[in-house]
Design a protein around this motif. Sequence first.
Motif, PDB file in Angstrom:
ATOM      1  N   THR A 231      27.104 116.663 -29.098  1.00 54.82           N
ATOM      2  CA  THR A 231      28.272 117.084 -28.320  1.00 54.82           C
ATOM      3  C   THR A 231      28.266 116.383 -26.967  1.00 54.82           C
ATOM      4  O   THR A 231      27.219 116.295 -26.317  1.00 54.82           O
ATOM      5  N   ALA A 232      29.430 115.881 -26.572  1.00 54.79           N
ATOM      6  CA  ALA A 232      29.589 115.314 -25.230  1.00 54.79           C
ATOM      7  C   ALA A 232      30.404 116.297 -24.402  1.00 54.79           C
ATOM      8  O   ALA A 232      31.497 116.715 -24.800  1.00 54.79           O
ATOM      9  N   VAL A 233      29.859 116.705 -23.255  1.00 53.95           N
ATOM     10  CA  VAL A 233      30.536 117.635 -22.357  1.00 53.95           C
ATOM     11  C   VAL A 233      31.047 116.839 -21.159  1.00 53.95           C
ATOM     12  O   VAL A 233      30.295 116.104 -20.517  1.00 53.95           O
ATOM     13  N   ILE A 234      32.337 116.977 -20.885  1.00 53.03           N
ATOM     14  CA  ILE A 234      33.009 116.182 -19.865  1.00 53.03           C
ATOM     15  C   ILE A 234      33.540 117.112 -18.789  1.00 53.03           C
ATOM     16  O   ILE A 234      34.249 118.074 -19.084  1.00 53.03           O
ATOM     17  N   ALA A 235      33.196 116.825 -17.529  1.00 55.72           N
ATOM     18  CA  ALA A 235      33.628 117.655 -16.418  1.00 55.72           C
ATOM     19  C   ALA A 235      34.614 116.887 -15.547  1.00 55.72           C
ATOM     20  O   ALA A 235      34.358 115.749 -15.160  1.00 55.72           O
ATOM     21  N   GLY A 236      35.740 117.523 -15.269  1.00 56.80           N
ATOM     22  CA  GLY A 236      36.757 116.972 -14.383  1.00 56.80           C
ATOM     23  C   GLY A 236      37.512 118.123 -13.760  1.00 56.80           C
ATOM     24  O   GLY A 236      36.932 118.975 -13.107  1.00 56.80           O
ATOM     25  N   GLU A 237      38.821 118.177 -13.986  1.00 49.25           N
ATOM     26  CA  GLU A 237      39.595 119.333 -13.546  1.00 49.25           C
ATOM     27  C   GLU A 237      39.257 120.568 -14.369  1.00 49.25           C
ATOM     28  O   GLU A 237      39.512 121.689 -13.959  1.00 49.25           O
ATOM     29  N   GLU A 238      38.673 120.358 -15.552  1.00 50.29           N
ATOM     30  CA  GLU A 238      38.199 121.424 -16.419  1.00 50.29           C
ATOM     31  C   GLU A 238      36.962 120.915 -17.140  1.00 50.29           C
ATOM     32  O   GLU A 238      36.524 119.775 -16.918  1.00 50.29           O
ATOM     33  N   VAL A 239      36.379 121.741 -17.986  1.00 51.73           N
ATOM     34  CA  VAL A 239      35.234 121.336 -18.791  1.00 51.73           C
ATOM     35  C   VAL A 239      35.702 121.196 -20.233  1.00 51.73           C
ATOM     36  O   VAL A 239      36.289 122.128 -20.798  1.00 51.73           O
ATOM     37  N   VAL A 240      35.445 120.032 -20.814  1.00 52.00           N
ATOM     38  CA  VAL A 240      35.878 119.741 -22.179  1.00 52.00           C
ATOM     39  C   VAL A 240      34.672 119.298 -22.996  1.00 52.00           C
ATOM     40  O   VAL A 240      33.872 118.471 -22.531  1.00 52.00           O
ATOM     41  N   ALA A 241      34.517 119.830 -24.200  1.00 55.29           N
ATOM     42  CA  ALA A 241      33.456 119.426 -25.113  1.00 55.29           C
ATOM     43  C   ALA A 241      34.074 118.702 -26.302  1.00 55.29           C
ATOM     44  O   ALA A 241      35.059 119.174 -26.879  1.00 55.29           O
ATOM     45  N   VAL A 242      33.504 117.549 -26.649  1.00 51.82           N
ATOM     46  CA  VAL A 242      34.000 116.782 -27.793  1.00 51.82           C
ATOM     47  C   VAL A 242      32.849 116.485 -28.738  1.00 51.82           C
ATOM     48  O   VAL A 242      31.677 116.437 -28.335  1.00 51.82           O
ATOM     49  N   ASP A 243      33.199 116.294 -30.006  1.00 55.02           N
ATOM     50  CA  ASP A 243      32.210 115.888 -31.000  1.00 55.02           C
ATOM     51  C   ASP A 243      31.737 114.474 -30.659  1.00 55.02           C
ATOM     52  O   ASP A 243      32.548 113.553 -30.560  1.00 55.02           O
ATOM     53  N   ALA A 244      30.433 114.295 -30.477  1.00 51.42           N
ATOM     54  CA  ALA A 244      29.915 113.000 -30.043  1.00 51.42           C
ATOM     55  C   ALA A 244      30.077 111.924 -31.104  1.00 51.42           C
ATOM     56  O   ALA A 244      30.088 110.733 -30.780  1.00 51.42           O
ATOM     57  N   GLU A 245      30.221 112.307 -32.368  1.00 54.42           N
ATOM     58  CA  GLU A 245      30.379 111.319 -33.436  1.00 54.42           C
ATOM     59  C   GLU A 245      31.823 110.866 -33.589  1.00 54.42           C
ATOM     60  O   GLU A 245      32.084 109.691 -33.862  1.00 54.42           O
ATOM     61  N   THR A 246      32.772 111.781 -33.398  1.00 49.33           N
ATOM     62  CA  THR A 246      34.173 111.472 -33.698  1.00 49.33           C
ATOM     63  C   THR A 246      35.083 111.455 -32.479  1.00 49.33           C
ATOM     64  O   THR A 246      36.178 110.904 -32.533  1.00 49.33           O
ATOM     65  N   GLY A 247      34.665 112.097 -31.388  1.00 44.32           N
ATOM     66  CA  GLY A 247      35.528 112.218 -30.224  1.00 44.32           C
ATOM     67  C   GLY A 247      36.522 113.359 -30.320  1.00 44.32           C
ATOM     68  O   GLY A 247      37.354 113.547 -29.429  1.00 44.32           O
ATOM     69  N   GLU A 248      36.455 114.151 -31.381  1.00 49.97           N
ATOM     70  CA  GLU A 248      37.381 115.276 -31.545  1.00 49.97           C
ATOM     71  C   GLU A 248      37.052 116.376 -30.544  1.00 49.97           C
ATOM     72  O   GLU A 248      35.895 116.764 -30.374  1.00 49.97           O
ATOM     73  N   ILE A 249      38.081 116.890 -29.868  1.00 46.19           N
ATOM     74  CA  ILE A 249      37.873 117.958 -28.888  1.00 46.19           C
ATOM     75  C   ILE A 249      37.472 119.252 -29.599  1.00 46.19           C
ATOM     76  O   ILE A 249      38.131 119.691 -30.539  1.00 46.19           O
TER      77      ILE A 249
END
Length: 406
Positions: A231-249
Motif C-alpha cells: 500500500t502507498a499512503v499519500i499525504a496532501g490536502e487529505e490522506v489517500v491510500a492506493v494499491d501499490a501494485e495497481t495504483g487503485e485508490i
Amino acid sequence: MPSTQRRSFLGMVATGTVASIAGCSSSCPDDGRPEPSYTVESGTDNAGFETVPDGSWPTPRFDAANTAYTPVRMETTTPSVKWRADISTTISGVENIGASAVVVADSIVVLTTSASVVALSLRDGTEQWRRELKPATVQSPAGIGDRPAPPVMANGRVFLATTDGVVALEADDGAVAWRNTEVVGAGVPAVTDDALFVPTADGVARFDTTDGHRQWTVYVDGTRLAVADSTAVIAGEEVVAVDAETGEIQWRQSDRPDGYPVVADGTVYVCTYGDLVGRSLTDGTEQWRIDRGRSFELPVVTPESVYAIERPGEASSATFAFDQVDEGAPEPRWCSEINLGGAVTAASEDAVFTFQHDIGLTAFTTRFGDAVWQYPAEYQAVSLAVLDGGVVSVSPEGSVVAFGGE
C-alpha cells in the motif's frame, strides 16, 4: 529531571490526573535543558573509521514506511567525530537551498545539493563522485524550510526526483543507469525492492527500478509518501491510500496532515494540526487519537515506542516518548523539554536522536530518556543515518559528520 519523576508525571497524564497545564507551554514538566553525560568534541583529524560500520540507511527515514527506526545498537556512549566533510552547496547561477538528508548503502554516503548529487566514502568522507543534476525542491521533514529532494538507494542504484524527470544512477560511480523525462519530480521518492514511487506534478507515479518504465500514475493531490504492505499512503490536502501494485485508490480521509505519513504494523500515523492520529492501513478507519491541543511533528515509530516533538506554538516544545499498547493510543513514558525548534530524527534499539536549534544533536536512552551524549549547539542536523557502529549526520549548510566508537 530524574527518570523516575518523569515516569510518575507521565503516568498521571495518561490517566487524566493532570487535566491541563497553564498557558501554552509544553505539557512536559522537565523544564530544563537536557544534561548529557558526555559532550562530543567538534575537532577531528578526519582519520576515518578503523572498521567501516555495517548496515545501511537507504532512504531519508530508513525505510519506505518512514519509520526512521533501525534495529541496531550503539556501540558506545562516548562517541567521537571520525570524519567531517564540508560539501559546497553554492553554485553560480543556481539558487542555494542547502543540502538534503543523507542516505547510506554500499559503504557510501549520498546526498544532494541544489544542483548536484554527491557520494562520499563511508570510511573517511572523501568524495567518490559527483554528478550535476537539479533535484526537485521539497519541504524538509525537520521543519527548516525547503531543501533539495534527497536520493533513495536500492539494489546498487541511487534514485532521484529532479526538475527534469526521474533519474537512476549507479552507486559505485554515479553513471546514469536510466532517465525518465515523462514526468517532473515533485517530492521525496519511496523505493522498494522492485518499484520506485515518485511524487510528480500531477500525482504519484510508480516506476520499474530496473529500466525506469512508468507503470502507473494516480492523480491525487499529495507529495509526501509512505509505502508498506503493498500500500502507498499519500499525504496532501487529505490522506489517500492506493494499491501499490495497481495504483487503485483504496481509501481516503480528510485529515489535512501536517507532514509525512508513517506506517508500522498495519497502522498509519498521521500528524494533523493538533492531533496525532492512528488509522488502519487496511481501510483508513481511526484506531486512536492523541489530542493535547498541541501539534506533533513527524514521529519516529519503533515496535515498542513512538517518539515525537510536541510543539505548543510559540512556547517551548518537548520530546515525548510513548509506549505502544495492544489497543488504544500510545501512552506517555518520558519527555524532555526543549526550546523552540527541533525534531526527533531517528531511533535505534537503545537510543533516540533529536536535534534542537539552540542545543545541538542529542542521543537519549530509549527506555528512560536520559541524555547520553550531545554534539554542540552550533551544529544542526537535517537528518541522521544510524548504522551498526556509527552515525552519519548532515547540517543544512552541507557539513557531513560521522560519529563512531571510542
